[in-house]
Scaffold this motif. Structure first.
Motif, PDB file in Angstrom:
ATOM      1  N   PHE A  96       0.814  -1.218   0.000  1.00  0.00           N
ATOM      2  CA  PHE A  96       0.000   0.000   0.000  1.00  0.00           C
ATOM      3  C   PHE A  96       0.848   1.269   0.000  1.00  0.00           C
ATOM      4  O   PHE A  96       0.321   2.371  -0.093  1.00  0.00           O
ATOM      5  N   SER A  97       2.177   1.119   0.143  1.00  0.00           N
ATOM      6  CA  SER A  97       3.095   2.246   0.016  1.00  0.00           C
ATOM      7  C   SER A  97       4.068   1.923  -1.112  1.00  0.00           C
ATOM      8  O   SER A  97       4.367   0.760  -1.356  1.00  0.00           O
ATOM      9  N   GLY A  98       4.549   2.962  -1.781  1.00  0.00           N
ATOM     10  CA  GLY A  98       5.368   2.717  -2.960  1.00  0.00           C
ATOM     11  C   GLY A  98       6.834   2.500  -2.658  1.00  0.00           C
ATOM     12  O   GLY A  98       7.331   2.832  -1.576  1.00  0.00           O
ATOM     13  N   PRO A  99       7.579   1.946  -3.620  1.00  0.00           N
ATOM     14  CA  PRO A  99       9.010   1.699  -3.438  1.00  0.00           C
ATOM     15  C   PRO A  99       9.813   2.975  -3.248  1.00  0.00           C
ATOM     16  O   PRO A  99      10.899   2.938  -2.678  1.00  0.00           O
ATOM     17  N   SER A 100       9.298   4.126  -3.712  1.00  0.00           N
ATOM     18  CA  SER A 100      10.030   5.385  -3.532  1.00  0.00           C
ATOM     19  C   SER A 100      10.157   5.751  -2.064  1.00  0.00           C
ATOM     20  O   SER A 100      11.026   6.545  -1.692  1.00  0.00           O
ATOM     21  N   TYR A 101       9.307   5.188  -1.226  1.00  0.00           N
ATOM     22  CA  TYR A 101       9.395   5.404   0.216  1.00  0.00           C
ATOM     23  C   TYR A 101       9.948   4.171   0.931  1.00  0.00           C
ATOM     24  O   TYR A 101       9.855   4.069   2.162  1.00  0.00           O
ATOM     25  N   GLY A 102      10.528   3.252   0.184  1.00  0.00           N
ATOM     26  CA  GLY A 102      11.139   2.078   0.795  1.00  0.00           C
ATOM     27  C   GLY A 102      10.142   1.165   1.486  1.00  0.00           C
ATOM     28  O   GLY A 102      10.543   0.346   2.320  1.00  0.00           O
ATOM     29  N   PHE A 103       8.854   1.291   1.151  1.00  0.00           N
ATOM     30  CA  PHE A 103       7.776   0.513   1.778  1.00  0.00           C
ATOM     31  C   PHE A 103       7.737   0.743   3.288  1.00  0.00           C
ATOM     32  O   PHE A 103       7.209  -0.082   4.031  1.00  0.00           O
ATOM     33  N   GLU A 104       8.273   1.861   3.742  1.00  0.00           N
ATOM     34  CA  GLU A 104       8.250   2.206   5.162  1.00  0.00           C
ATOM     35  C   GLU A 104       7.004   3.042   5.420  1.00  0.00           C
ATOM     36  O   GLU A 104       6.849   4.145   4.911  1.00  0.00           O
TER      37      GLU A 104
END
Length: 358
Positions: A96-104
């Protein structure tokens, strides 16, 4: 912390500086999808939905967080949660979060809802640590995730998906999608692809510049005034592009000297008073400002239909004057004035040598 450092009020994501004028920043492709257009309140609801689903569906337990080692503004260290293994699942299938945020999860949540700033944390209703920042740092236009059936937006088989309003399902035509990906984060855009923006060596259509990821942007120098317009080398922080072709109504402006400028109705433009205004407020007789500082009266304004994508660009610098670009030979605002600094619309940005009150 996974590829992320927070240094005071400066955030660095995967080694790309968000603020430093000296940083060797690669352009970041920011996404927007008009077909998934949300109001600021709806965008915040989407951001919160993504966070809750990531934590309850992917992380599973408040105890699964990790200590970032970064002090929280209200004491202790910031705790975050990783919802996808970037080595085993680099594209973030069903995350639900993108790879640009490291899935954090908390990092994605706070940076899509807020600008950089001091970060505090507390416990949410499900027992997870949650990050927040002062209300004065809230984004005027939050960056909300938009979803597709494949990780690659250019894939002909990538179809738009819409999150459910009642569950953590992502829907494909009303039915739950077995596989989904975050395709980007929605943000406002401005130009049609053939509009030319000034780079070192001359103008280039913004779509060509985006495709080649040009970084050598030219903007006004921070010392420029309305009576002394000066250009300076800058760097590109990011391009904004819609994810899919959409119908738009553009403002087509023509001037006495034969110039033309086609932009969306909310695009920020410098008028003859040095004031940043939205294109939709301009009328014949008003003046645009050319790159040499000369005024060029508007002789015609039309609303024209455009089907396709629209684009925008933003430099790495943060002061207001160096966020003024040259498009089609005229001074216009970067995407910063449609997102972070919308409050400066209708204010004087370029003062004359004798300052006057906005």
């Amino acid at each position: 912390m996974n590829k992320i450092q927070i240094l005071g009020a400066v955030a660095v994501v995967a080694g790309v500086s968000l603020v430093s004028t000296e940083a060797e920043a690669q352009p970041i492709l920011l996404q927007r999808c008009s077909a998934d257009n949300l109001s600021p309140a709806e965008a915040l609801a989407r951001i919160e939905w993504a966070r809750k689903c990531a934590l309850t569906q992917r992380v599973g337990s408040p105890g699964a967080g990790f200590d970032t080692g970064i002090p929280a503004a209200n004491g202790g260290n910031l705790i975050d949660y990783v919802e996808a293994d970037s080595a085993a699942n680099p594209n973030g299938q069903n995350a639900f979060s993108g790879p640009s945020y490291g899935f954090e999860v908390n990092y994605a949540n706070v940076n899509t809802a807020f600008l950089s700033g001091s970060t505090s944390q507390g416990v949410d209703s499900d027992g997870y640590q949650k990050w927040t920042r002062p209300a004065t740092r809230a984004r005027a236009r939050p960056l909300y995730p938009t979803f597709g059936t494949t990780a690659n937006l250019a894939d002909a088989n990538n179809f738009q998906l819409i999150p459910s309003s009642t569950s953590c399902q992502v829907l494909n035509g009303g039915a739950p999608a077995a596989t989904f990906y975050v395709n980007g984060y929605c943000e406002a855009s401005c130009y049609s692809g053939d509009q030319k923006v000034l780079f070192e060596g001359g103008e280039q259509p913004i779509l060509e510049a985006l495709n080649s990821r040009r970084e050598d942007l030219v903007t006004l120098s921070s010392e420029s005034t309305l009576d002394n317009v000066r250009l300076a080398k800058n760097k590109t922080y990011g391009y904004t592009v819609e994810t899919r072709d959409t119908a738009h109504e553009l403002i087509a402006i023509s001037t006495a000297a034969g110039g033309t400028l086609n932009v969306t109705d909310e695009h920020p433009v410098i008028n003859g008073e040095g004031r940043m205004v939205q294109a939709k407020t301009l009328k014949p007789g008003d003046e645009l400002v050319r790159a040499d500082g000369s005024r060029d009266p508007i002789v015609g304004i039309e609303r024209v239909k455009h089907f396709g994508k629209v684009y925008n660009i933003r430099p790495v610098t943060e002061d207001l004057v160096s966020n003024v670009l040259v498009a089609q030979g005229f001074l216009v605002g970067s995407s910063r004035f449609q997102n972070d600094d919308v409050g400066y619309i209708n204010r004087v940005i370029l003062y004359s040598d004798v300052p006057h009150i906005p």
